[in-house]
Design a protein around this motif. Structure first.
Motif, PDB file in Angstrom:
ATOM      1  N   SER A  35     -40.344  -8.641  -7.345  1.00  0.00           N
ATOM      2  CA  SER A  35     -40.488  -7.386  -8.064  1.00  0.00           C
ATOM      3  C   SER A  35     -39.738  -7.438  -9.389  1.00  0.00           C
ATOM      4  O   SER A  35     -40.247  -7.025 -10.434  1.00  0.00           O
ATOM      5  CB  SER A  35     -39.966  -6.228  -7.208  1.00  0.00           C
ATOM      6  OG  SER A  35     -40.131  -4.990  -7.871  1.00  0.00           O
ATOM      7  N   GLN A  36     -38.524  -7.966  -9.354  1.00  0.00           N
ATOM      8  CA  GLN A  36     -37.731  -8.087 -10.574  1.00  0.00           C
ATOM      9  C   GLN A  36     -38.426  -8.987 -11.593  1.00  0.00           C
ATOM     10  O   GLN A  36     -38.470  -8.680 -12.788  1.00  0.00           O
ATOM     11  CB  GLN A  36     -36.359  -8.657 -10.247  1.00  0.00           C
ATOM     12  CG  GLN A  36     -35.507  -8.939 -11.476  1.00  0.00           C
ATOM     13  CD  GLN A  36     -34.241  -9.671 -11.122  1.00  0.00           C
ATOM     14  OE1 GLN A  36     -33.544  -9.292 -10.186  1.00  0.00           O
ATOM     15  NE2 GLN A  36     -33.932 -10.734 -11.846  1.00  0.00           N
ATOM     16  N   LEU A  37     -38.960 -10.088 -11.110  1.00  0.00           N
ATOM     17  CA  LEU A  37     -39.641 -11.020 -12.004  1.00  0.00           C
ATOM     18  C   LEU A  37     -40.855 -10.349 -12.646  1.00  0.00           C
ATOM     19  O   LEU A  37     -41.127 -10.528 -13.841  1.00  0.00           O
ATOM     20  CB  LEU A  37     -40.070 -12.263 -11.223  1.00  0.00           C
ATOM     21  CG  LEU A  37     -40.740 -13.386 -12.021  1.00  0.00           C
ATOM     22  CD1 LEU A  37     -39.834 -13.878 -13.144  1.00  0.00           C
ATOM     23  CD2 LEU A  37     -41.105 -14.553 -11.096  1.00  0.00           C
ATOM     24  N   ALA A  38     -41.573  -9.562 -11.867  1.00  0.00           N
ATOM     25  CA  ALA A  38     -42.731  -8.849 -12.415  1.00  0.00           C
ATOM     26  C   ALA A  38     -42.299  -7.836 -13.474  1.00  0.00           C
ATOM     27  O   ALA A  38     -42.944  -7.693 -14.516  1.00  0.00           O
ATOM     28  CB  ALA A  38     -43.490  -8.147 -11.283  1.00  0.00           C
ATOM     29  N   ASN A  45     -45.175  -6.429 -15.664  1.00  0.00           N
ATOM     30  CA  ASN A  45     -46.255  -6.271 -14.695  1.00  0.00           C
ATOM     31  C   ASN A  45     -45.829  -5.255 -13.642  1.00  0.00           C
ATOM     32  O   ASN A  45     -45.346  -5.610 -12.567  1.00  0.00           O
ATOM     33  CB  ASN A  45     -46.582  -7.624 -14.050  1.00  0.00           C
ATOM     34  CG  ASN A  45     -47.834  -7.566 -13.180  1.00  0.00           C
ATOM     35  OD1 ASN A  45     -48.286  -6.488 -12.796  1.00  0.00           O
ATOM     36  ND2 ASN A  45     -48.377  -8.724 -12.862  1.00  0.00           N
ATOM     37  N   SER A  46     -45.995  -3.969 -13.941  1.00  0.00           N
ATOM     38  CA  SER A  46     -45.527  -2.923 -13.031  1.00  0.00           C
ATOM     39  C   SER A  46     -46.338  -2.867 -11.741  1.00  0.00           C
ATOM     40  O   SER A  46     -45.821  -2.461 -10.698  1.00  0.00           O
ATOM     41  CB  SER A  46     -45.551  -1.570 -13.733  1.00  0.00           C
ATOM     42  OG  SER A  46     -46.859  -1.255 -14.173  1.00  0.00           O
ATOM     43  N   THR A  47     -47.598  -3.283 -11.782  1.00  0.00           N
ATOM     44  CA  THR A  47     -48.424  -3.269 -10.567  1.00  0.00           C
ATOM     45  C   THR A  47     -47.880  -4.239  -9.536  1.00  0.00           C
ATOM     46  O   THR A  47     -47.714  -3.899  -8.352  1.00  0.00           O
ATOM     47  CB  THR A  47     -49.883  -3.619 -10.913  1.00  0.00           C
ATOM     48  OG1 THR A  47     -50.386  -2.671 -11.854  1.00  0.00           O
ATOM     49  CG2 THR A  47     -50.744  -3.607  -9.656  1.00  0.00           C
ATOM     50  N   GLN A  48     -47.600  -5.480  -9.965  1.00  0.00           N
ATOM     51  CA  GLN A  48     -47.031  -6.461  -9.037  1.00  0.00           C
ATOM     52  C   GLN A  48     -45.614  -6.068  -8.622  1.00  0.00           C
ATOM     53  O   GLN A  48     -45.214  -6.292  -7.477  1.00  0.00           O
ATOM     54  CB  GLN A  48     -47.016  -7.855  -9.674  1.00  0.00           C
ATOM     55  CG  GLN A  48     -46.578  -8.947  -8.694  1.00  0.00           C
ATOM     56  CD  GLN A  48     -46.643 -10.334  -9.297  1.00  0.00           C
ATOM     57  OE1 GLN A  48     -45.663 -10.833  -9.851  1.00  0.00           O
ATOM     58  NE2 GLN A  48     -47.806 -10.959  -9.203  1.00  0.00           N
ATOM     59  N   ALA A  49     -44.860  -5.475  -9.540  1.00  0.00           N
ATOM     60  CA  ALA A  49     -43.513  -5.020  -9.203  1.00  0.00           C
ATOM     61  C   ALA A  49     -43.563  -3.998  -8.083  1.00  0.00           C
ATOM     62  O   ALA A  49     -42.771  -4.043  -7.136  1.00  0.00           O
ATOM     63  CB  ALA A  49     -42.837  -4.438 -10.435  1.00  0.00           C
ATOM     64  N   LEU A  50     -44.513  -3.070  -8.169  1.00  0.00           N
ATOM     65  CA  LEU A  50     -44.636  -2.029  -7.152  1.00  0.00           C
ATOM     66  C   LEU A  50     -45.076  -2.606  -5.815  1.00  0.00           C
ATOM     67  O   LEU A  50     -44.497  -2.289  -4.769  1.00  0.00           O
ATOM     68  CB  LEU A  50     -45.625  -0.964  -7.620  1.00  0.00           C
ATOM     69  CG  LEU A  50     -45.915   0.172  -6.634  1.00  0.00           C
ATOM     70  CD1 LEU A  50     -44.638   0.868  -6.212  1.00  0.00           C
ATOM     71  CD2 LEU A  50     -46.891   1.175  -7.256  1.00  0.00           C
ATOM     72  N   SER A  51     -46.078  -3.457  -5.825  1.00  0.00           N
ATOM     73  CA  SER A  51     -46.552  -4.029  -4.555  1.00  0.00           C
ATOM     74  C   SER A  51     -45.466  -4.865  -3.896  1.00  0.00           C
ATOM     75  O   SER A  51     -45.315  -4.851  -2.670  1.00  0.00           O
ATOM     76  CB  SER A  51     -47.808  -4.869  -4.793  1.00  0.00           C
ATOM     77  OG  SER A  51     -47.529  -5.983  -5.634  1.00  0.00           O
ATOM     78  N   SER A  52     -44.676  -5.576  -4.703  1.00  0.00           N
ATOM     79  CA  SER A  52     -43.619  -6.428  -4.144  1.00  0.00           C
ATOM     80  C   SER A  52     -42.495  -5.604  -3.547  1.00  0.00           C
ATOM     81  O   SER A  52     -41.998  -5.900  -2.454  1.00  0.00           O
ATOM     82  CB  SER A  52     -43.065  -7.354  -5.236  1.00  0.00           C
ATOM     83  OG  SER A  52     -44.073  -8.197  -5.732  1.00  0.00           O
TER      84      SER A  52
END
Length: 468
Positions: free
Chosen positions: A242-245, A250-257
C-alpha cells in the motif's frame, strides 16, 4: 565454554513513506475528508547474535589471575543470567580487567540495556587494544541502541576492515545508512547481507525498506510481489505494498492492499484512518465513515482525530452523503466539548446542513446561528445563514448576512455576487450594480462580471428613463 547470545531489538519506529496528497477539506469546497497521511509500519525486530564468550577470543585472552573469575562466569553465561554476571563485574574495578573481560562486561551491560556503562567498558577495551573487532562491533550496537548512528558507523567500518565480514555487520551498517538518510548505501549493505544469508527475513525486509526510500520503485515492486507469493498472509507486506502504491500515486492499489491488511488483522489506528481517507477519496463514503469510527475506537482519547473527523463530516455534507453523515454523528465520535471554538462552529454548520437535508428548517437555523455565534468570521456559516433567510423570504436578514460575509476575504466574491442577485431579484438594479462593481475591483479578470455590469447599466438607464 559455550557462547552466550545477546538479544537486542531496535526501537519501534514509524517508517517514513511518501505522503498521500489528496484534495483539501470539504469545508473549503473540496473532496478530501482528512489531511495528508502515510502508511504506518514497524521496523523489523532484530536479533543480533554476539559472541559473549570474549574469554575464548584469540585476539583478547584473559590473564592467568582471571581464570578463577572466568570459572564463576561460565555457568551464568550458559544460563544467560546477565544480571548476576553484571553484579559480579560491579565488584571488580573496570581498569584492572583484561580486554577480554572488559568486552564481556560491555556485552553483558548491553544485553541489560545499560548503554552508558556498556560504552564505558567497551571504550576501555579499545583503549588497550584498538584493533579488537569484537569490541568495535559491540560498541556500534550500543550507539545504535542510543540512536547515535553517526557514532556507530565508524565502529562498524572498523570491524569490517578488521576482517569481520558476516551478514550481521553488513545488515547493521545498512540499517545505519537507512536511518541516516542514505538509502542507496543501505540497499548495497542489505544486498551484501542477503548474499551471505539469502533466506534471512530481516535482510529481505530491510532491503525492501531501502528500495522504497531510495525510490527504486520497479525493484521494490518486484521484490514485494515475490515476497507476497511466499507469504500471502503477511499483513506487513500488504501494508508495504500500500505504501509503495501511494509513493507512485496509485491510490486504487493502495486501497486494495490496505484492505487486505485489514482483513488479515491490521488494526493500527493510523492505518484505519488512512483506509478511511482512501475510501472517501474513491467515493465509498459509508465504508470510509465506518473505518473512521473504528480508528477513533482504537485510540479514543487522542485529539489526533478531531481534524480528520470534522473534515470527514464536512466531506460527507458536501457530497450529500446524508446516511453516512447521520451514522457518523450518531456514533458520538465528534466530542463537541473537547473541540476548539472554531471546530465547534464547523461542526454546527455540518449539523445545520444535515438538518436541512432532513427537512428540519428550525433545527437548521438554530445550528447556523450557533455556528455564527461561535465563529463570527466563518464566511461559509454566514453565507449559508444568508441563503437560509433568502430561501424563506426574509430578504432584510439575508442582505445583512451577505454584507457581513462580504467583509471576509475567503468568501468576499461569492457573498457580493449573492447579494447582487438578491438585489436584482428585487429589481434594485442600482444597488446590484454597486455590488458587482466591487466584485470587479477584487477580480478585474472576471469578464462575466464585466458583462453583467454592462447589462445592469443598461437596465439602470432604462429604469431612469422610464421614471422620467
Amino acid at each position: 565454554m559455550q557462547n552466550g547470545t545477546v538479544m537486542t531489538s531496535f526501537l519501534k519506529t514509524a517508517l517514513v513513506s511518501a505522503a498521500l496528497s489528496l484534495l483539501s477539506a470539504a469545508a473549503s469546497a473540496s473532496n478530501n475528508p482528512a489531511g495528508t497521511l502515510q502508511v504506518t509500519l514497524d521496523d523489523p525486530v532484530w536479533q543480533v547474535m554476539l559472541n559473549n564468550n570474549a574469554i575464548a577470543q584469540r585476539t583478547a585472552a584473559i590473564l592467568p589471575n582471571e581464570q578463577s573469575f572466568a570459572r564463576q562466569l561460565q555457568p551464568l553465561l550458559q544460563q544467560k543470567n546477565y544480571q548476576a554476571i553484571a553484579e559480579l563485574f560491579r565488584q571488580r574495578p573496570l581498569a584492572d580487567d583484561s580486554t577480554a573481560l572488559q568486552v564481556l562486561r560491555g556485552q553483558v551491560l548491553l544485553s541489560l540495556n545499560r548503554y552508558d556503562e556498556a560504552a564505558k567498558a567497551l571504550q576501555a577495551a579499545l583503549g588497550k587494544q584498538p584493533d579488537l573487532a569484537l569490541a568495535h562491533q559491540a560498541l556500534s550496537l550500543v550507539r545504535m541502541q542510543q540512536q547515535q548512528y553517526a557514532l556507530a558507523r565508524p565502529h562498524l567500518v572498523a570491524a569490517i576492515n578488521l576482517g569481520v565480514a558476516d551478514a550481521q555487520v553488513y545488515g547493521q551498517l545498512a540499517y545505519i545508512n537507512l536511518k541516516t538518510a542514505q538509502p542507496a548505501s543501505a540497499v548495497a549493505g542489505y544486498q551484501q547481507a542477503l548474499l551471505l544469508e539469502p533466506d534471512n527475513s530481516q535482510w529481505q525486509q530491510g532491503l525492501l525498506y531501502a528500495l522504497i526510500q531510495s525510490q527504486a520503485w520497479s525493484q521494490a515492486q518486484a521484490m514485494l510481489e515475490q515476497l507476497l507469493q511466499q507469504q500471502p498472509d503477511n499483513k506487513a507486506l500488504w501494508l508495504q505494498r500500500s505504501q509503495l502504491a501511494l509513493s507512485q500515486g496509485n491510490s486504487t492499489q493502495a486501497l486494495s492492499s490496505i484492505e487486505v491488511a485489514l482483513r488479515l488483522g491490521e488494526h493500527a489506528a493510523d492505518n484505519l484512518l488512512l483506509a478511511a481517507q482512501l475510501h472517501f477519496n474513491s467515493g465509498s463514503a459509508e465504508r470510509g465513515a465506518s473505518l473512521l469510527q473504528q480508528a477513533v475506537k482504537a485510540k479514543p482519547d487522542s485529539q489526533h482525530w478531531h481534524t480528520p473527523l470534522l473534515q470527514a463530516a464536512s466531506y460527507l455534507a458536501y457530497q450529500q452523503q446524508w446516511p453516512a453523515l447521520r451514522s457518523l454523528l450518531k456514533q458520538g465520535a465528534l466530542p463537541t466539548q473537547q473541540l476548539p471554538v472554531k471546530q465547534q462552529a464547523q461542526l454546527a454548520l455540518v449539523r445545520a446542513q444535515l438538518a436541512s437535508a432532513d427537512n428540519q428548517p428550525k433545527q437548521a437555523l438554530t445550528e447556523l446561528q450557533q455556528a455564527v455565534a461561535l465563529d463570527p468570521l466563518s464566511g461559509e456559516a454566514l453565507l449559508t445563514l444568508a441563503q437560509w433567510y433568502e430561501n424563506r423570504g426574509n430578504i432584510e436578514l439575508a442582505s445583512i448576512s451577505y454584507s457581513r460575509a462580504a467583509t471576509i476575504k475567503e468568501v468576499q466574491i461569492p457573498a457580493l455576487q449573492a447579494q447582487a442577485q438578491l438585489e436584482i431579484n428585487r429589481q434594485q438594479y442600482q444597488s446590484a450594480l454597486r455590488l458587482l462593481q466591487q466584485v470587479l475591483q477584487v477580480a478585474p479578470q472576471r469578464q462575466d462580471i464585466a458583462d453583467n455590469i454592462r447589462s445592469l447599466q443598461q437596465l439602470v438607464r432604462q429604469q431612469r428613463s422610464g421614471g422620467a
